[in-house]
Scaffold this motif. Structure first.
Motif, PDB file in Angstrom:
ATOM      1  N   MET A 132      52.858  -5.518 -27.803  1.00  0.00           N
ATOM      2  CA  MET A 132      54.019  -4.758 -27.573  1.00  0.00           C
ATOM      3  C   MET A 132      54.872  -4.574 -28.751  1.00  0.00           C
ATOM      4  N   GLU A 133      55.383  -3.518 -28.727  1.00  0.00           N
ATOM      5  CA  GLU A 133      56.335  -3.203 -30.093  1.00  0.00           C
ATOM      6  C   GLU A 133      58.097  -3.038 -29.694  1.00  0.00           C
ATOM      7  N   TRP A 134      58.635  -3.994 -30.366  1.00  0.00           N
ATOM      8  CA  TRP A 134      60.132  -4.281 -30.148  1.00  0.00           C
ATOM      9  C   TRP A 134      60.929  -3.396 -31.478  1.00  0.00           C
ATOM     10  N   LYS A 135      62.030  -2.716 -31.023  1.00  0.00           N
ATOM     11  CA  LYS A 135      62.774  -1.865 -32.041  1.00  0.00           C
ATOM     12  C   LYS A 135      64.053  -2.868 -32.033  1.00  0.00           C
ATOM     13  N   LEU A 136      64.431  -3.090 -33.139  1.00  0.00           N
ATOM     14  CA  LEU A 136      65.789  -3.947 -33.266  1.00  0.00           C
ATOM     15  C   LEU A 136      66.514  -3.131 -34.190  1.00  0.00           C
ATOM     16  N   PHE A 137      67.916  -3.428 -33.950  1.00  0.00           N
ATOM     17  CA  PHE A 137      69.160  -2.615 -34.485  1.00  0.00           C
ATOM     18  C   PHE A 137      70.123  -3.498 -35.193  1.00  0.00           C
ATOM     19  N   ALA A 138      70.805  -3.054 -35.956  1.00  0.00           N
ATOM     20  CA  ALA A 138      71.984  -3.371 -36.692  1.00  0.00           C
ATOM     21  C   ALA A 138      71.783  -5.079 -37.081  1.00  0.00           C
ATOM     22  N   ASP A 139      72.642  -5.975 -36.962  1.00  0.00           N
ATOM     23  CA  ASP A 139      72.656  -7.174 -37.307  1.00  0.00           C
ATOM     24  C   ASP A 139      71.285  -7.909 -36.733  1.00  0.00           C
ATOM     25  N   LEU A 140      70.765  -7.711 -35.768  1.00  0.00           N
ATOM     26  CA  LEU A 140      69.625  -8.056 -34.925  1.00  0.00           C
ATOM     27  C   LEU A 140      68.331  -7.774 -35.915  1.00  0.00           C
ATOM     28  N   ALA A 141      68.130  -6.715 -36.527  1.00  0.00           N
ATOM     29  CA  ALA A 141      67.250  -6.255 -37.587  1.00  0.00           C
ATOM     30  C   ALA A 141      67.304  -7.026 -38.517  1.00  0.00           C
ATOM     31  N   GLU A 142      68.643  -7.291 -39.048  1.00  0.00           N
ATOM     32  CA  GLU A 142      68.781  -8.077 -40.429  1.00  0.00           C
ATOM     33  C   GLU A 142      68.463  -9.594 -40.170  1.00  0.00           C
ATOM     34  N   VAL A 143      68.581 -10.280 -39.128  1.00  0.00           N
ATOM     35  CA  VAL A 143      68.465 -11.449 -38.706  1.00  0.00           C
ATOM     36  C   VAL A 143      66.963 -11.630 -38.750  1.00  0.00           C
ATOM     37  N   ALA A 144      66.102 -10.787 -37.838  1.00  0.00           N
ATOM     38  CA  ALA A 144      64.703 -10.974 -37.560  1.00  0.00           C
ATOM     39  C   ALA A 144      63.921 -10.569 -38.921  1.00  0.00           C
TER      40      ALA A 144
END
Lengths: 276, 95
Positions: free
Chosen positions: B1-13
């Motif tokens: 399953m593919e998740w797209k993450l944005f803003a600070d969530l992408a940075e944290v991940a």
């Protein structure tokens, strides 16, 4: 308006081949030589020597025209062209931050500032179909005036006595003591953001008396003082126009998945972190 | 399953796109909650950012399945198919 920089020794030849392939009105822009400090020079090529006018234009009965003047940057020029042309080809401006194609040989010091859409050995070797497709996929150069022009051209314009607009721009300071904001960077959930904006646009357009609604939000880095977002409404009367503009920008800020990172002279942070 | 993450969530991940295996994704029995658990297992740094002290999803975190907010569907119980696009993001801040 889609904007393309052409850089390298064969740039002009590629522009010539490309122009007839583009679907729409095309403007080309070329650099003028640096005129130095010669005091006897006219204010601009085409202006009479010694003329105090800042601009000179010639207009023919068939719609043909020429213009010359001073005090206009490349950025100003693009803003001026955006309402009237579908494409602008900048021939020989490697420093311009626009999508670019490099034509012929090693670009050396002419490496373009903007995203490189392609590198071709010479003008004849370029795949024009592919280049056009890439150019059409780039972010258009949109100004408030270009959107106003578009709603005025609507088939419903004859029922409309009002155009109301909102422009959101990068604010350098909230108050005097604030560290200055130098830029905002916008990240967009592509696809979903467009769908949400289209929903807002459709629902506002369905209101009685509202004839056309346009919403545009830039992505990427927007420096302080520049425009970020526009809402333009064409409506029968001012009341519907004002309400639709206000609801349009409020809904865009609430519902469209776009995220803003602020850079100040001191710091860099996601705006939702500071608000929360 | 593919998740797209944005803003600070992408940075944290550490990534904008994270692909995680989810139990039941091929049998049609997986839920958004299962996919979220798999994501947080794969990217433990995200856990404190999106869950509160009770392990509940923080109120301001958005979860989308195929462009629709799952809290307009069945919340974390919403069923997901293997090909669905999932997205996780903080409050929007455009304009």
């Amino acid at each position: 308006m889609q904007t393309l920089g052409l850089v390298g020794p064969d740039a002009a030849a590629l522009a010539e081949r490309l122009v007839p392939r583009l679907d729409g009105r095309v403007a080309t822009v070329e650099p003028l030589p640096d005129r130095g400090e010669d005091a006897s020079r006219p204010a601009a090529p085409g202006l009479a020597p010694g003329s105090a006018a800042a601009g000179a234009f010639g207009v023919g009965p068939d719609g043909s025209w020429v213009g010359a003047g001073e005090d206009r940057s490349l950025a100003d020029t693009l803003d001026t062209l955006a309402p009237e042309y579908d494409y602008a080809l900048l021939v020989g401006f490697p420093e311009a931050d626009v999508p670019a194609v490099v034509v012929g040989g090693d670009e050396g010091d002419d490496s373009p500032t903007g995203e490189v859409l392609g590198r071709v050995p010479d003008a004849g070797g370029a795949d024009l179909g592919d280049l056009t497709e890439r150019l059409d996929a780039t972010e258009p150069h949109v100004t408030l005036e270009s959107l106003v022009r578009r709603v005025k051209a609507s088939p419903r314009a004859e029922r409309a006595g009002a155009i109301a607009t909102f422009t959101g721009r990068v604010r350098a300071k909230d108050d005097d003591g604030d560290p200055r904001t130098t830029a905002l960077a916008f990240e967009t959930y592509e696809g979903v953001a467009d769908d949400r904006m289209e929903t807002i646009r459709t629902e506002l357009t369905d209101r009685a008396g509202v004839e056309e609604v346009l919403l545009h939000h830039r992505t990427g880095v927007v420096p302080d003082g520049e425009d970020i977002v526009f809402v333009v409404v064409l409506a029968g009367h001012r009341g519907e126009a004002f309400r639709a503009v206000e609801d349009g920008i409020n809904r865009l800020k609430d519902e469209v998945p776009i995220f803003k990172k602020e850079t100040t002279v001191e710091d860099e942070f996601w705006v939702h972190d500071r608000d929360g | 399953m593919e998740w797209k993450l944005f803003a600070d969530l992408a940075e944290v991940a550490g990534d904008r796109h994270v692909v995680v295996p989810v139990d039941g994704e091929d049998e049609g029995t997986a839920t958004v909650g299962d996919a979220l658990d798999a994501l947080l297992e794969d990217r433990p740094a995200l856990r404190d950012r999106v869950l509160d002290d009770d392990g509940e999803l923080r109120e301001h975190i958005n979860v989308l399945r195929e462009g629709t907010n799952v809290f307009n569907e069945d919340g974390l119980e919403t069923a997901v198919d293997a090909g669905d696009e999932l997205a996780l993001f903080p409050p929007v801040s455009g304009g």
